[in-house]
Design an enzyme around this catalytic site. Sequence first.
Site, PDB file in Angstrom:
ATOM      1  N   ARG A  80       0.865  -1.143   0.026  1.00 44.44           N
ATOM      2  CA  ARG A  80       0.086  -0.033  -0.079  1.00 44.44           C
ATOM      3  C   ARG A  80       0.904   1.119  -0.065  1.00 44.44           C
ATOM      4  NH1 ARG A  80      -4.533  -1.230   4.600  1.00 44.44           N
ATOM      5  NH2 ARG A  80      -5.136  -3.305   3.598  1.00 44.44           N
ATOM      6  N   ARG A  95       3.224   1.427  10.442  1.00 45.44           N
ATOM      7  CA  ARG A  95       2.702   1.657   9.147  1.00 45.44           C
ATOM      8  C   ARG A  95       4.063   1.507   8.170  1.00 45.44           C
ATOM      9  NH1 ARG A  95      -2.252   3.338   7.372  1.00 45.44           N
ATOM     10  NH2 ARG A  95      -2.827   3.906   9.624  1.00 45.44           N
ATOM     11  N   GLU A 167      -5.221   0.536  15.355  1.00 49.85           N
ATOM     12  CA  GLU A 167      -6.053  -0.793  14.872  1.00 49.85           C
ATOM     13  C   GLU A 167      -5.125  -1.753  14.693  1.00 49.85           C
ATOM     14  OE1 GLU A 167      -7.632  -2.034  10.456  1.00 49.85           O
ATOM     15  OE2 GLU A 167      -7.720   0.150  11.122  1.00 49.85           O
ATOM     16  N   SER A 170      -9.798  -5.084  11.665  1.00 50.64           N
ATOM     17  CA  SER A 170     -10.788  -4.634  11.094  1.00 50.64           C
ATOM     18  C   SER A 170     -11.722  -5.837  10.707  1.00 50.64           C
ATOM     19  CB  SER A 170     -10.584  -3.609  10.126  1.00 50.64           C
ATOM     20  OG  SER A 170     -11.815  -2.760   9.925  1.00 50.64           O
ATOM     21  N   ARG A 208       2.009  -4.022  14.651  1.00 52.06           N
ATOM     22  CA  ARG A 208       1.378  -3.198  15.724  1.00 52.06           C
ATOM     23  C   ARG A 208       1.215  -3.965  17.163  1.00 52.06           C
ATOM     24  NH1 ARG A 208      -3.203   0.279  12.531  1.00 52.06           N
ATOM     25  NH2 ARG A 208      -1.712   1.153  10.862  1.00 52.06           N
TER      26      ARG A 208
END
Length: 594
Positions: A80, A95, A167, A170, A208
Amino acid sequence: MPERLAALLPPHILAYEAGYTAGQFPKFADDVFVLEQGDKGPQRFLLPTSETALVNLHRDETLPEAELPRKYFACSPCYRKEIGGYRTAERGTLRGHQFDKVELFQFTRPDDSDAAHEDLSARAEQLVAELGLHYRITRLAAQDTSAAMAKTFDVEVWLPRIDAYVEVSSVSNARDYQARRGNIRYRPRQGKSAYVHTLNASGLATGRLLPAILEQHQQPDGTVVVPDVPRKRVMRDVLAASGAAADVPVEVITLSVPSWTLAPQNRDHLACSRRARTGNGAARIGGSTPRGGPPGHLSRSHGRESAPGSPLRLATGQGQRLRGWLMREFATLGKRKAVLGMIHLQPLPGTPFHQDGSLSQILDTAVQSARALYEGGADGCLVQTVDRVYTTADESDPARTAAMALIVRAIADATGEDFQVGVQLMRNALRASLAVAKVAGGSYIRAGALVGATLSANGLVQADPLAVMEYRKKIGAMGVKVIAEVDSMHFRWFGGDKTTAEVARAAKYVGADAVSLCHPDDDTTLEMIAAVRRAVPGLPVILAGHTNHDNAARLLAAAEGAFVGTCLESGGWGGTIDVEKVKAYVGIVRSLES
């Protein structure tokens, strides 16, 4: 996971149609790494998430209804650009442009998608809870949810260093949005074909989780206690601080492991605020309180004490024993058919009909009954008070609670470690029941009214699931299973029409591990079980009563267990447990499993 999931290795290079079906194109075309640009947008692009590939598995197909739901999972790298999004300023492992992720994906009937969404959310939540992390569940506001998704829950963990939740999973329900784009239908047994619903859930983001584990489990001396789940892989209990000579030689054990986490509210009714503006959306808090603490929360204590809801750890060499006795866990709930014998207690101290001096006899009779059940092969028992007069509030006289704790402890001592001991302080003293189970060796409680309200001979019994689940968490009793009665001799929904299936769904919402139901008519009981199965897939159903040697084979073929009373007693209700009757009933149930 108990059910079968088809494992797939998705391609890393996808075509434009795949992104369009997933709902990512044309709006989010700039978020992907483009390999070949076409007239409409990216003709070839790198996989941003396995969801993009999985949703296209059945593009332009019509699936038979009998084959739904179809459940898949994939593990793949994700690529991404991460530009212009919320919190894209995060750096390091939080990230990156490339990361590995597990993705769960389901194709379901429209009537089943909401229940599947709750189930996927609970699974993601359970993974975080078992790591002993402080976390919250946020339902995204409409402005934060992608156009393809009707509802999204985010599982977020607390990172003290950056003073924020991040997060790690999800869970989304796209309903028929993606199916319409990809022309994915199913053919019902009757009627015309219709669009399926699609759901996706990301596995935990390891990049994370690692800082969350290190920061939340770090001790004052700089060492880090390794959570129980990864300890087998790490091969050590405590990680030494930077520069230390070696790991601290301490055996860290867990006495209470959370298996189902707090779900105090129906998340559909939570008021959602824009997370990007306020830093939090509609959320509920679970897990242990982190060191340093998020705003508005107590700081986690260090040393011997443990924060409410977090595992209690002791440096000891006694395995999982506390002062010589075992903390039991109902690990087989829903995995095998449980035969749970009823032990009815005469009025206990602190109640109007208690006879002075009778407690010793009550205790001896209860232990004898438990021994007969144990020797007959039953999986456990439910110790239930029969006091004749009850309060409708969630409360119990201290003397009554103490007497119940003595009896439960005596039964636990007199039976094997795999014998499950349940507690039910009638009429609806759920918090006292949890406390007794926690401290005296019980492994579950049966809740007469966990949700809604029911009318009893003593008045209206109104449930307060938030108070119950908060107390369960406060005393560290998340390992104590909660079996909620949803339609039985002790609970009938009062006030408005609610089906048994709807009550069961509400019970699961607030954190029940299983539900209990029954009806004098066997056919009606089987219809109730089937309705719960359709509404809440995977939720164990235990018969609350009205079972005997004659109907056991038929009813237990559909249920995950039964509370069994009168048919095991000599001379009917209130008699002593007959070990031969127990063996006969257990034999019927075991023959179903073979």
